[in-house]
Design a protein around this motif. Structure first.
Motif, PDB file in Angstrom:
ATOM      1  N   GLY A  49      35.393  16.372 -12.311  1.00  0.00           N
ATOM      2  CA  GLY A  49      35.767  17.074 -11.208  1.00  0.00           C
ATOM      3  C   GLY A  49      35.209  16.444  -9.976  1.00  0.00           C
ATOM      4  N   ALA A  50      34.524  15.358  -9.913  1.00  0.00           N
ATOM      5  CA  ALA A  50      33.648  14.808  -8.565  1.00  0.00           C
ATOM      6  C   ALA A  50      35.101  14.509  -7.891  1.00  0.00           C
ATOM      7  N   GLY A  51      34.754  14.334  -6.491  1.00  0.00           N
ATOM      8  CA  GLY A  51      35.750  13.942  -5.472  1.00  0.00           C
ATOM      9  C   GLY A  51      35.770  12.386  -5.286  1.00  0.00           C
ATOM     10  N   LEU A  52      34.532  11.677  -5.401  1.00  0.00           N
ATOM     11  CA  LEU A  52      34.548  10.208  -5.289  1.00  0.00           C
ATOM     12  C   LEU A  52      33.739   9.723  -6.631  1.00  0.00           C
ATOM     13  N   VAL A  53      34.047   8.680  -7.081  1.00  0.00           N
ATOM     14  CA  VAL A  53      33.434   8.035  -8.161  1.00  0.00           C
ATOM     15  C   VAL A  53      32.814   6.721  -7.853  1.00  0.00           C
ATOM     16  N   TYR A  54      31.607   6.478  -7.502  1.00  0.00           N
ATOM     17  CA  TYR A  54      31.312   4.749  -7.240  1.00  0.00           C
ATOM     18  C   TYR A  54      30.966   4.108  -8.347  1.00  0.00           C
ATOM     19  N   ALA A  55      31.392   3.083  -8.416  1.00  0.00           N
ATOM     20  CA  ALA A  55      30.998   2.155  -9.440  1.00  0.00           C
ATOM     21  C   ALA A  55      29.694   1.566  -9.021  1.00  0.00           C
ATOM     22  N   GLU A  56      28.850   1.213 -10.050  1.00  0.00           N
ATOM     23  CA  GLU A  56      27.468   0.570  -9.539  1.00  0.00           C
ATOM     24  C   GLU A  56      27.315  -0.391  -8.813  1.00  0.00           C
ATOM     25  N   ALA A  57      26.164  -0.773  -8.270  1.00  0.00           N
ATOM     26  CA  ALA A  57      25.874  -2.124  -7.480  1.00  0.00           C
ATOM     27  C   ALA A  57      26.525  -3.119  -8.116  1.00  0.00           C
ATOM     28  N   THR A  58      27.446  -3.685  -7.340  1.00  0.00           N
ATOM     29  CA  THR A  58      28.272  -5.050  -7.935  1.00  0.00           C
ATOM     30  C   THR A  58      27.877  -6.246  -7.003  1.00  0.00           C
ATOM     31  N   ALA A  59      27.521  -7.363  -7.686  1.00  0.00           N
ATOM     32  CA  ALA A  59      26.633  -8.409  -6.961  1.00  0.00           C
ATOM     33  C   ALA A  59      27.914  -9.223  -6.397  1.00  0.00           C
ATOM     34  N   THR A  67      19.495  -7.935 -12.056  1.00  0.00           N
ATOM     35  CA  THR A  67      19.296  -8.445 -13.248  1.00  0.00           C
ATOM     36  C   THR A  67      20.525  -9.064 -14.030  1.00  0.00           C
ATOM     37  N   HIS A  68      20.291  -9.552 -15.367  1.00  0.00           N
ATOM     38  CA  HIS A  68      21.356 -10.179 -16.136  1.00  0.00           C
ATOM     39  C   HIS A  68      22.506  -9.088 -16.170  1.00  0.00           C
ATOM     40  N   GLY A  69      22.266  -7.753 -16.341  1.00  0.00           N
ATOM     41  CA  GLY A  69      22.984  -6.847 -16.785  1.00  0.00           C
ATOM     42  C   GLY A  69      23.899  -6.370 -15.676  1.00  0.00           C
ATOM     43  N   ASP A  70      23.748  -6.658 -14.268  1.00  0.00           N
ATOM     44  CA  ASP A  70      24.440  -6.355 -13.325  1.00  0.00           C
ATOM     45  C   ASP A  70      25.920  -6.432 -13.548  1.00  0.00           C
ATOM     46  N   LEU A  71      26.764  -5.406 -12.685  1.00  0.00           N
ATOM     47  CA  LEU A  71      28.338  -5.849 -12.460  1.00  0.00           C
ATOM     48  C   LEU A  71      28.413  -6.864 -11.542  1.00  0.00           C
ATOM     49  N   GLY A  72      29.435  -7.766 -11.510  1.00  0.00           N
ATOM     50  CA  GLY A  72      29.675  -8.649 -10.430  1.00  0.00           C
ATOM     51  C   GLY A  72      31.305  -8.712 -10.016  1.00  0.00           C
ATOM     52  N   LEU A  73      31.409  -9.144  -8.766  1.00  0.00           N
ATOM     53  CA  LEU A  73      32.665  -9.520  -8.198  1.00  0.00           C
ATOM     54  C   LEU A  73      32.504 -10.752  -7.509  1.00  0.00           C
ATOM     55  N   TRP A  74      31.859 -11.875  -8.045  1.00  0.00           N
ATOM     56  CA  TRP A  74      31.833 -13.045  -7.440  1.00  0.00           C
ATOM     57  C   TRP A  74      32.928 -14.009  -7.897  1.00  0.00           C
ATOM     58  N   GLU A  75      33.848 -13.916  -8.845  1.00  0.00           N
ATOM     59  CA  GLU A  75      34.907 -14.413  -8.956  1.00  0.00           C
ATOM     60  C   GLU A  75      36.264 -13.778  -9.485  1.00  0.00           C
ATOM     61  N   ASP A  76      37.419 -14.393  -9.390  1.00  0.00           N
ATOM     62  CA  ASP A  76      38.564 -13.427  -9.632  1.00  0.00           C
ATOM     63  C   ASP A  76      38.734 -12.879 -10.876  1.00  0.00           C
ATOM     64  N   ALA A  77      38.108 -13.818 -11.659  1.00  0.00           N
ATOM     65  CA  ALA A  77      38.290 -13.549 -13.537  1.00  0.00           C
ATOM     66  C   ALA A  77      37.679 -12.068 -13.721  1.00  0.00           C
ATOM     67  N   GLN A  78      36.779 -11.527 -12.752  1.00  0.00           N
ATOM     68  CA  GLN A  78      36.103 -10.316 -13.149  1.00  0.00           C
ATOM     69  C   GLN A  78      36.890  -9.295 -12.458  1.00  0.00           C
TER      70      GLN A  78
END
Length: 378
Positions: A49-59, A67-78
């Motif tokens: 029921g939340a109005g806004l859902v943020y994905a986590e800190a994305t590099a 960390t090695h486990g962080d999400l990323g958007l540094w390349e189109d393939a992601q």
């Protein structure tokens, strides 16, 4: 008068209520790619029921991960790994948001349950995870025992600014409708803003105007790659809680400067600029950061989000009703109860008979409630 469950709009994006799911790092990504864990983790909040859902800190850069486990958007393939997540959140009636960040001198860190200390040869041996060189405005370690980062060159600065813009474009293609820049808690943008971590003598350091130059350049870069009708937020540490650090008046000025660059909301947190010890000036209690959201909202004339030690529904409702903030954000409380928004809607008179719930669960819960009442069991 606004309420916790009244609609809210920023630019062309409408939120069904004022409750946001704060970004929560999961450290379950591999090479920056999202997976089933992220789908279930974030999807349950949309169903709740939340109005806004943020994905986590994305590099925005590979070396900008914490960390090695962080999400990323540094390349189109992601992009493809995030697209179904954003799509599911939106289908369940929430706005899919993403937090973009760069760890700066906090990069190359172990996951919290591995110690939150710098990655070293032990991590190579036990997890095949090697350390990498961090960068920062100035060559000052994050804390005692941490390696010194490389001071960023002009080329480094320009590259990272572009990387935020590129990640914004990828966020758009993945289906997100709101971006928050992680400019708090000692991440790179915060490192530029704070005199504790920024000792530069060039145009990127020194005066408050110079120190906020990086943040405003990041906002411009994102806006150039982000739809005009999609909102942009910044999470700021309103105070460093340290003598010689950022204070609230400077944050108000930063909020005004960001607003001029197309930023629509300030998510008001505090602290985190150096070390793991809590500053002595920082007294933690329920809603202790809300006064900062109230002051930024009033003095900078910009929408704000209150965050930090919020769990009581009546108190959250009062924050909105009294105009202290436009939205509230919750994290660990929602980990404990992802259905908090739906469960408290009835309590606050915004829902009855589970009408707000997804029909697949609301119908059964309504039937159970009627039966229990009929039998006199509840």
């Amino acid at each position: 008068m606004a309420s916790l469950y009244s609609p809210f709009e920023l630019r062309g994006v409408a939120f069904k209520n004022r409750i946001a799911v704060s970004p929560m790092s999961q450290y379950r990504s591999v090479d920056g790619y999202a997976n089933d864990w992220h789908m279930v983790h974030l999807g349950r909040f949309a169903m709740g029921g939340a109005g806004l859902v943020y994905a986590e800190a994305t590099a925005v850069e590979k070396d900008g991960r914490r960390t090695h486990g962080d999400l990323g958007l540094w390349e189109d393939a992601q992009i493809d790994s995030l697209r179904p997540i954003a799509r599911f959140i939106e289908r369940e009636g929430a706005v899919p948001g993403i937090q973009l960040g760069h760890a700066g001198r906090k990069a190359s860190e172990r996951r919290p349950w591995h110690g939150e200390t710098p990655v070293d040869d032990e991590d190579v041996a036990s997890r095949n995870e090697a350390p990498w060189q961090a960068i920062a405005p100035s060559p000052l370690p994050y804390a005692d025992g941490w390696p010194a980062p490389d001071e960023m060159s002009e080329d480094d600065i320009r590259r990272v600014i572009r990387s935020f813009g590129d990640a914004a474009r990828r966020s758009r293609e993945a289906g997100f409708r709101m971006i928050e820049v992680y400019a708090a808690h000692g991440f790179l943008v915060h490192q530029f803003l704070s005199p504790i971590s920024n000792r530069r003598q060039d145009g990127w350091g020194g005066s408050p105007e110079n120190r906020r130059r990086f943040a405003t350049a990041v906002a411009r870069s994102i806006r150039a790659n982000w739809p005009e009708d999609y909102p942009l937020a910044f999470r700021l540490s309103a105070t460093d809680w340290l003598d010689g650090g950022i204070e609230i008046d400077e944050t108000v000025a930063t909020a005004r400067a960001l607003k001029a660059e197309g930023v629509d909301m300030i998510d008001c947190s505090t602290g985190g600029i150096g070390g793991k010890e809590r500053p002595r000036r920082m007294v933690i209690e329920e809603g202790f950061q809300t006064p900062f959201a109230e002051q930024v909202r009033r003095d900078a004339e910009i929408a704000t989000m209150a965050v930090g030690f919020l769990w009581n529904a009546e108190a959250c409702a009062d924050i909105i009703a009294s105009g202290k903030a436009d939205m509230i954000a919750m994290a660990r409380e929602l980990l404990d109860d992802p259905n908090w928004p739906l469960r408290n809607a009835e309590k606050l008179g915004a829902d009855e008979n589970h009408a707000m719930w997804p029909i697949e669960s609301g119908w059964w819960l309504m039937k159970r409630e009627r039966l229990l009442k009929k039998l006199g069991l509840r």
